[in-house]
Design a protein around this motif. Structure first.
Motif, short mmCIF file in Angstrom:
data_model
loop_
_atom_site.label_atom_id
_atom_site.label_comp_id
_atom_site.label_asym_id
_atom_site.label_seq_id
_atom_site.Cartn_x
_atom_site.Cartn_y
_atom_site.Cartn_z
N GLN A 353 -6.51 -3.93 8.40
CA GLN A 353 -5.95 -3.43 7.14
C GLN A 353 -6.09 -4.47 6.03
N LEU A 354 -5.88 -5.75 6.36
CA LEU A 354 -6.03 -6.82 5.38
C LEU A 354 -7.47 -6.88 4.86
N LEU A 355 -8.44 -6.83 5.77
CA LEU A 355 -9.85 -6.84 5.36
C LEU A 355 -10.17 -5.63 4.50
N TYR A 356 -9.65 -4.49 4.89
CA TYR A 356 -9.93 -3.26 4.14
C TYR A 356 -9.38 -3.37 2.71
N ILE A 357 -8.14 -3.84 2.58
CA ILE A 357 -7.53 -3.95 1.25
C ILE A 357 -8.33 -4.88 0.35
N LEU A 358 -8.69 -6.06 0.87
CA LEU A 358 -9.40 -7.05 0.05
C LEU A 358 -10.79 -6.56 -0.33
N GLY A 419 -5.76 3.40 -7.81
CA GLY A 419 -4.86 2.40 -7.25
C GLY A 419 -3.41 2.68 -7.60
N HIS A 420 -2.49 2.17 -6.77
CA HIS A 420 -1.07 2.37 -7.05
C HIS A 420 -0.28 1.08 -6.96
N GLY A 421 -0.95 -0.06 -6.87
CA GLY A 421 -0.27 -1.35 -6.97
C GLY A 421 0.45 -1.82 -5.73
N LEU A 422 0.08 -1.30 -4.56
CA LEU A 422 0.73 -1.73 -3.32
C LEU A 422 -0.19 -2.52 -2.40
N GLY A 423 -1.51 -2.42 -2.63
CA GLY A 423 -2.47 -3.03 -1.71
C GLY A 423 -2.27 -4.52 -1.50
N LEU A 424 -2.23 -5.27 -2.59
CA LEU A 424 -2.10 -6.72 -2.47
C LEU A 424 -0.72 -7.13 -1.97
N SER A 425 0.31 -6.32 -2.28
CA SER A 425 1.64 -6.59 -1.74
C SER A 425 1.63 -6.48 -0.22
N ILE A 426 0.93 -5.43 0.30
CA ILE A 426 0.81 -5.26 1.75
C ILE A 426 -0.03 -6.38 2.34
N ALA A 427 -1.10 -6.76 1.62
CA ALA A 427 -1.96 -7.85 2.10
C ALA A 427 -1.15 -9.14 2.25
N LYS A 428 -0.31 -9.42 1.27
CA LYS A 428 0.51 -10.64 1.35
C LYS A 428 1.49 -10.56 2.52
N TRP A 429 2.04 -9.38 2.75
CA TRP A 429 2.95 -9.22 3.88
C TRP A 429 2.23 -9.48 5.21
N ILE A 430 1.01 -8.94 5.34
CA ILE A 430 0.25 -9.16 6.56
C ILE A 430 -0.03 -10.65 6.77
#
Length: 465
Positions: A353-358, A419-430
């Motif tokens: 999921q992290l790779l996908y988001i980035l 986009g909805h502004g959650l991707g990088l927030s989830i990436a940081k959590w991961i």
């Protein structure tokens, strides 16, 4: 294993805000306290010294009058021989007094420290004070005698600094100037009082500073309670709403798929376009709901994290393959730089999921015909993911905030890209649940580079538990 990162993150956010409020409240209280101390100290300083001035002026006038009355009674027109007369010139804390004639010669005098007469006379030699002019001097007094200010000293030090206040007054006989009287008053005790007063005020300041900080902490804690309650209710609502929306969205997607297979849809361009747009929006909403639900679960601490051996190279290729159609539609080319095999331990699904988001973000914000480079590396203590694009870049002021939930630097462009502004927030959590760090280097209109560093030891040790 349950993860509580977001719970800690929220707590850190509220604690940080509460700390800022505490600092502001306590800062204001301490500022008023400091002003109060300065005002009190200044007032006492001025009042005490003015009182000493008045005492010295009164003593000077008294002793001047004694000498003038004596000269008048004895019909003397000069000061010569005055020292042989029985004149008592003494006052409280009087360090010295000298009477000199019009030529500056000492006629009579006395001092607490006789061996300092020459030094004291040098202080007043030739000095004719103006009206209300009083001097202050500091002398280093050596103790040949065990006496200071008329008081016996049992164990005197080798020397001590004495603060003197000196006044002078001319002596006249029949309106003719015949000499001067100088009086020195020991005001060392006043400055000792100032020192002790300053120590007491500083002690009180420290005490009240503690009280001010405690009061500020309680006030800020009280102020944060309704905000914390509202925030928790909001998180509960997001979790409940996301959970309830999943089923109707799944039904809508299945219904659209069924409609696409009905007769006549392929021949009707309008119906085909309408269904395509509906399917795209439902998928976008499904992705948003999935992200919100995952964040809600993370907030509540019910997200399980697995640890297993992962070939990062293989997972990266799989993610690139899934994104290739989207990238090719915009003529964007992926470049993978990695060893043939790079084994790490982590949560497989979260790393994918992290790779996908980035990579998805890099494709979204890159111009048509651009390049996206994914670099994987493994070192002695950590492994690294680096994604570089040739996109629009991120302003320096926004590079910290892009990891906040729902934050979008270019809102209109982000909405257009879905986009909805959650991707990088989830990436940081991961990244955070793997005890790693994520950072960004960016230059406007030249592109951005996101770098993830995850330590090997911490993840491995966590996986063994």
């Amino acid at each position: 294993m349950k993860n509580s990162f977001f719970k800690r993150s929220d707590q850190d956010l509220f604690k940080g805000t509460q700390t800022k409020l505490t600092m502001k409240y306590s800062g204001l209280l301490l500022l008023f306290l400091l002003l109060f101390i300065v005002v009190v100290y200044t007032l006492l300083y001025v009042v005490i010294l003015r009182d000493q001035h008045r005492e010295l002026e009164g003593l000077t006038r008294q002793e001047t009058r004694i000498i003038s009355d004596y000269l008048a009674e004895s019909a003397r027109n000069e000061l010569r021989g005055l020292s042989s007369q029985e004149l008592v010139l003494a006052g409280v804390d009087q360090f010295f007094y000298y009477v000199v004639d019009s030529n500056g010669n000492l006629v009579m005098g006395s001092e607490t420290m006789p061996h300092m007469r020459e030094e004291l006379l040098a202080l007043v030699a030739g000095w004719v004070p103006q009206r209300n002019q009083i001097r202050e001097e500091t002398l280093e007094v050596t103790f040949r005698e065990r006496k200071l200010g008329g008081e016996q000293i049992d164990n005197p030090p080798a020397s001590v600094n004495v603060r003197l206040m000196i006044d002078g007054s001319p002596l006249f006989y029949n309106d003719r100037f015949i000499g001067m009287i100088y009086i020195g008053k020991d005001i060392s005790f006043a400055y000792q009082l100032f020192d002790w007063l300053l120590i007491v005020l500083i002690g009180l300041a420290i005490l009240f500073a503690g009280v001010a900080i405690l009061m500020s902490y309680m006030m800020s804690k009280k102020a944060m309670e309704p905000i914390s309650t509202a925030f928790n209710r909001q998180k509960e609502f997001v979790g409940d709403a996301s959970h309830e929306l999943r089923t109707p969205l799944s039904v809508m997607l299945s219904s659209i798929d069924a409609l696409e297979m009905t007769d006549g849809v392929e021949e009707d361009p309008f119906a085909r376009k309408l269904l395509k747009n509906m399917k795209s929006e439902v998928k976008r909403m499904t992705g948003l709901v999935s992200d919100l639900l995952m964040l809600a679960r993370a907030d509540s601490g019910v997200v399980k994290q697995s640890h297993e051996l992962i070939d990062l190279h293989v997972e990266a290729r799989n993610v690139i393959e899934s994104l290739t159609p989207h990238a090719e539609a915009n003529r964007i080319v992926f470049h993978l730089h990695a060893p043939d095999e790079i084994n790490v331990i982590g949560d497989r699904e979260r790393i994918k999921q992290l790779l996908y988001i980035l990579l998805d973000n890099a494709v979204k914000y890159s111009p048509d015909g651009g390049n996206v480079a994914l670099t994987l590396s493994k070192e002695e203590r950590e492994w690294r993911i680096s994604v570089k694009d040739e996109g629009i870049g991120i302003h320096p002021d926004e590079q910290v905030r892009i990891f906040y939930r729902f934050y979008r630097s270019d809102k209109s462009r982000t909405r257009a890209l879905g986009g909805h502004g959650l991707g990088l927030s989830i990436a940081k959590w991961i990244v955070d649940i793997h005890k790693g760090t994520i950072s960004v280097e960016s230059e406007l209109n030249k592109g951005s580079t996101f770098t993830v560093n995850i330590p090997l030891d911490q993840v491995v040790s966590k996986a063994r538990k």
